[in-house]
Design a protein around this motif. Structure first.
Motif, PDB file in Angstrom:
ATOM      1  N   SER A  43     -10.282 -54.715 -65.592  1.00 38.26           N
ATOM      2  CA  SER A  43     -10.173 -54.218 -67.294  1.00 38.26           C
ATOM      3  C   SER A  43      -8.928 -54.412 -67.943  1.00 38.26           C
ATOM      4  O   SER A  43      -8.251 -55.000 -67.461  1.00 38.26           O
ATOM      5  N   LYS A  90     -15.893 -54.551 -73.859  1.00 35.50           N
ATOM      6  CA  LYS A  90     -17.183 -54.801 -74.465  1.00 35.50           C
ATOM      7  C   LYS A  90     -17.522 -53.982 -75.627  1.00 35.50           C
ATOM      8  O   LYS A  90     -17.989 -54.458 -76.866  1.00 35.50           O
ATOM      9  N   GLU A 100      -7.333 -59.104 -62.915  1.00 38.20           N
ATOM     10  CA  GLU A 100      -7.473 -58.063 -63.772  1.00 38.20           C
ATOM     11  C   GLU A 100      -8.994 -57.976 -64.375  1.00 38.20           C
ATOM     12  O   GLU A 100      -9.424 -58.870 -65.248  1.00 38.20           O
ATOM     13  N   PRO A 148     -16.973 -54.559 -66.291  1.00 35.70           N
ATOM     14  CA  PRO A 148     -16.565 -53.224 -65.774  1.00 35.70           C
ATOM     15  C   PRO A 148     -16.032 -52.432 -66.973  1.00 35.70           C
ATOM     16  O   PRO A 148     -15.852 -52.996 -67.971  1.00 35.70           O
ATOM     17  N   ASN A 149     -15.936 -51.205 -66.500  1.00 32.21           N
ATOM     18  CA  ASN A 149     -15.470 -50.046 -67.691  1.00 32.21           C
ATOM     19  C   ASN A 149     -13.986 -50.683 -68.008  1.00 32.21           C
ATOM     20  O   ASN A 149     -13.069 -51.221 -67.292  1.00 32.21           O
ATOM     21  N   GLY A 150     -13.999 -50.488 -69.355  1.00 32.67           N
ATOM     22  CA  GLY A 150     -12.599 -51.000 -69.874  1.00 32.67           C
ATOM     23  C   GLY A 150     -12.255 -52.446 -70.083  1.00 32.67           C
ATOM     24  O   GLY A 150     -11.227 -52.899 -70.246  1.00 32.67           O
ATOM     25  N   SER A 151     -13.482 -53.192 -69.902  1.00 27.75           N
ATOM     26  CA  SER A 151     -13.308 -54.687 -69.994  1.00 27.75           C
ATOM     27  C   SER A 151     -13.055 -55.245 -71.443  1.00 27.75           C
ATOM     28  O   SER A 151     -12.810 -56.428 -71.842  1.00 27.75           O
ATOM     29  N   MET A 162     -14.576 -59.710 -68.558  1.00 26.37           N
ATOM     30  CA  MET A 162     -13.560 -59.104 -67.589  1.00 26.37           C
ATOM     31  C   MET A 162     -12.130 -59.466 -68.354  1.00 26.37           C
ATOM     32  O   MET A 162     -12.015 -60.599 -68.630  1.00 26.37           O
ATOM     33  N   GLY A 163     -11.483 -58.509 -68.402  1.00 26.75           N
ATOM     34  CA  GLY A 163      -9.945 -58.618 -68.994  1.00 26.75           C
ATOM     35  C   GLY A 163      -9.935 -59.251 -70.192  1.00 26.75           C
ATOM     36  O   GLY A 163      -9.165 -60.080 -70.605  1.00 26.75           O
ATOM     37  N   GLU A 220      -5.933 -52.791 -69.498  1.00 30.31           N
ATOM     38  CA  GLU A 220      -5.288 -51.549 -69.857  1.00 30.31           C
ATOM     39  C   GLU A 220      -4.030 -51.775 -70.514  1.00 30.31           C
ATOM     40  O   GLU A 220      -3.182 -52.656 -70.141  1.00 30.31           O
ATOM     41  N   TYR A 261     -18.756 -56.185 -59.273  1.00 28.72           N
ATOM     42  CA  TYR A 261     -17.471 -56.797 -60.153  1.00 28.72           C
ATOM     43  C   TYR A 261     -16.569 -57.576 -59.282  1.00 28.72           C
ATOM     44  O   TYR A 261     -16.165 -58.616 -59.565  1.00 28.72           O
ATOM     45  N   HIS A 279     -24.822 -51.670 -68.381  1.00 31.82           N
ATOM     46  CA  HIS A 279     -24.342 -51.746 -67.011  1.00 31.82           C
ATOM     47  C   HIS A 279     -25.287 -52.018 -66.121  1.00 31.82           C
ATOM     48  O   HIS A 279     -25.218 -52.164 -64.844  1.00 31.82           O
TER      49      HIS A 279
END
Ligand SMILES: Nc1ncnc2c1ncn2[C@@H]1O[C@H](COP(=O)(O)OP(=O)(O)OP(=O)(O)O)[C@@H](O)[C@H]1O
Ligand SMILES: [Mg+2]
Length: 267
Positions: free
Chosen positions: A252, A42, A250, A37-40, A218-219, A254, A239, A201
């Protein structure tokens, strides 16, 4: 045969941990897809591998054939055979693709660029349907998103690294460009054993690039790995489906919000 081995990699920014123990091994000729996911984390993984200064590596290792890359300056990592295609390529006015490739060869030592480099650039440009005029323009200045990605693929083809980390090489590409770029990268894996970590993606890229393994981040951790069918499963479940199945909360990573010093008590 070469091996890129990432072990228990921890990295972050400003004391905030984004990667929380990443393990990944890629052999020559293999294609691994990294989805998440976005912000995970990568892109953070690609930056940590390449040694971008604003990312701190706080633990673990990343080696090519046993040589530790972490701690080396970026050009030495490239000299050891690592190439990074960035999600958002940098614009460099006045520096042409030819200049960039020359500089990369010079940094490797061994007498600099091969004498047939101009021919190879021309051949690659034709193979990727890039008009020669692009080779003489400043890198990525005034290039469309798709043109930038084609030019990155051209650099990858000419520089012949051992491993390439491609961060969303499919973003912004139309269907024809996506097919051309993916086929060119796929050909490099079979013709000269390039190992690829493709961050994406979309399963669409993978139908051309044909990954050996698919990993889900993830996370800040790889939570699942599997064959190409994992990308298809992801298309179906999203996801959230995979997170629910694994009991992960969790998705992403953050950064916790800093306390607002102006907030009034009671609000
Ligand atoms: N230089 C930075 N400074 C502050 N926070 C950052 C920085 N780089 C990444 N982050 C944060 O770390 C988390 C992971 O970011 P990253 O760019 O690695 O995600 P990603 O998986 O590539 O996402 P996307 O799919 O949207 O490209 C995000 O919450 C992001 O805001
Ligand atoms: Mg990213």
């Amino acid at each position: 045969m070469s091996r890129l081995e990432i072990r228990d990699l921890h990295a972050g920014v400003d004391g905030f941990e984004i990667l929380r123990g990443v393990d990944l091994t890629i052999e020559s000729g293999e294609v691994h897809a990294l989805m998440g996911p976005n912000g995970s984390g990568k892109s953070t993984l690609s930056h940590a591998l390449m040694g971008r200064e604003d990312y701190d590596v706080t633990g673990g290792s990343a080696t090519i054939d046993g040589t530790e890359l972490l701690g080396l300056p970026t050009w030495q990592r490239a000299a050891h055979g690592l190439f990074l295609g960035m999600q958002y390529p940098v614009e460099v006015p006045g520096v042409t693709v030819r200049d960039l490739v020359d500089a990369a060869y010079a940094a490797r030592g061994n007498g600099g660029a091969p004498s047939d480099l101009p021919d190879r650039l021309r051949d690659e440009a034709a193979r990727l349907e890039i008009t020669e005029e692009f080779l003489t323009r400043g890198v990525n200045t005034e290039f469309s998103g798709g043109e930038q990605k084609r030019l990155e693929t051209l650099q990858l083809a000419v520089l012949e690294p051992k491993f390439a980390v491609l961060d969303e090489i499919d973003s912004g590409l139309d269907v024809d460009a996506l097919r051309d770029v993916a086929r060119r990268v796929e050909a490099m894996t079979s013709e000269r054993n390039l190992g690829v970590l493709a961050i994406t993606h979309y399963a669409r890229l993978l139908s051309e690039l044909r990954p050996d393994r698919v990993h889900i981040l993830m996370g800040g951790r790889i939570v699942r790995s599997g064959g190409p069918e994992l990308a298809q499963e992801l298309e179906r479940t999203g996801y959230e489906g995979i997170a629910a199945e694994l009991g992960i909360e969790e998705l992403s990573v953050e950064k916790p919000k800093e306390a607002d010093p102006f907030a009034e008590p009671g609000f």
